[in-house]
Design a protein around this motif. Structure first.
Motif, PDB file in Angstrom:
ATOM      1  N   GLN A  90      -9.018  -3.871   4.043  1.00  0.00           N
ATOM      2  CA  GLN A  90      -9.076  -3.977   2.586  1.00  0.00           C
ATOM      3  C   GLN A  90      -9.084  -2.596   1.940  1.00  0.00           C
ATOM      4  O   GLN A  90      -8.385  -2.351   0.947  1.00  0.00           O
ATOM      5  N   MET A  93      -5.608  -1.013   2.400  1.00  0.00           N
ATOM      6  CA  MET A  93      -4.611  -1.641   1.536  1.00  0.00           C
ATOM      7  C   MET A  93      -4.683  -1.073   0.121  1.00  0.00           C
ATOM      8  O   MET A  93      -3.648  -0.843  -0.524  1.00  0.00           O
ATOM      9  N   GLN A  94      -5.864  -0.843  -0.366  1.00  0.00           N
ATOM     10  CA  GLN A  94      -6.014  -0.260  -1.698  1.00  0.00           C
ATOM     11  C   GLN A  94      -5.495   1.174  -1.723  1.00  0.00           C
ATOM     12  O   GLN A  94      -4.884   1.611  -2.702  1.00  0.00           O
ATOM     13  N   ASP A  99      -2.032  -3.976  -1.981  1.00  0.00           N
ATOM     14  CA  ASP A  99      -2.892  -5.144  -2.105  1.00  0.00           C
ATOM     15  C   ASP A  99      -2.300  -6.203  -3.024  1.00  0.00           C
ATOM     16  O   ASP A  99      -2.749  -7.345  -3.012  1.00  0.00           O
ATOM     17  N   GLU A 103      -1.794 -10.559   0.757  1.00  0.00           N
ATOM     18  CA  GLU A 103      -3.105 -11.196   0.561  1.00  0.00           C
ATOM     19  C   GLU A 103      -3.894 -11.088   1.865  1.00  0.00           C
ATOM     20  O   GLU A 103      -3.406 -11.471   2.934  1.00  0.00           O
TER      21      GLU A 103
END
Length: 246
Positions: A90, A93-94, A99, A103
């Motif tokens: 997560q 991905m940012q 993002d 998903e």
């Protein structure tokens, strides 16, 4: 008149019968003990208790208390691994600013990167779009440093395929395989860490009752699973301090 010597009975002396019985019982006892040499502590003590009554030579009749082996609860281990991988991906991905295209979910006890098929393929096609290649490279960049294997899954909605000779299942399989081939050909992921599978419309994420929902079900999923055979080994780990030396 001289007395005649007493005639001994024929055969072995009487004491030999008792001695032979005792030797046979001892032999049986030690064979039994040897056969149990690799059993666990619980089975050994149960057998020893049964032998007390038969032989009366194993000490007191008091029942020995045996602590059962401690079974390691592996569920928290799996949950912790999935959570740590989820948070790491997560964050990356940012950083990579993907993002919005991908998903990230936790599903079936694994971390899943879910990409809508429209991003990777034209409608009804199985060839990867050129503009989708940077996204696949970023997916590989996320997964490659992790001690994880990658299963690429193709999914469709339940709308009947309009391509002659190709079912939804065929399309899902070809899409998953083409993604795998792209990553292998560009050396984005080791081939021995990847696999591909197609499910057609068998695993929708939502009911196929509206065009929007059907679009959500048309997807490619990148399922991250741990490398190695720890799933088979961990459930049988026990506390070694509770085991007999043999």
């Amino acid at each position: 008149m001289a007395r005649k010597p007493k005639k001994e009975p024929a055969g072995a002396p009487a004491w030999m019968v008792t001695f032979s019985d005792m030797v046979t019982l001892l032999l049986t006892f030690f064979v039994l003990m040897l056969s149990m040499a690799r059993l666990d502590k619980m089975k050994f003590m149960d057998a020893a208790g049964s032998l007390r009554g038969a032989f009366g030579v194993l000490g007191s009749s008091d029942k020995a208390e045996v602590t059962k082996p401690k079974i390691v609860d592996v569920a928290p281990i799996f949950d912790d691994l999935v959570t740590r991988v989820y948070k790491r991906i997560q964050s990356h991905m940012q950083r990579l600013r993907i993002d919005r295209d991908i998903e990230l979910v936790k599903d079936r006890g694994a971390v899943v990167l879910r990409v809508n098929s429209a991003i990777l393929f034209d409608s009804g096609k199985t060839t990867i779009k050129p503009e989708a290649e940077p996204i696949l490279r970023k997916v590989a960049e996320l997964v490659r440093p992790l001690p994880m294997s990658l299963r690429i899954e193709g999914h469709t909605d339940n709308t009947r395929s309009r391509r002659s000779g190709l079912s939804n299942w065929d399309i899902s399989v070809q899409r998953a395989v083409n993604v795998l081939k792209f990553m292998a050909a560009n050396k984005l992921m080791p081939l021995d860490r990847m696999s591909a599978v197609g499910y057609g419309s068998l695993h929708p994420v939502i009911d196929n009752d509206t065009p929007e929902h059907r679009a959500m079900n048309r997807r490619v999923e990148f399922v991250l699973e741990n490398l190695g055979n720890y799933r088979e080994e961990l459930p049988y780990l026990i506390d070694a301090t509770e085991q007999l030396p043999f």
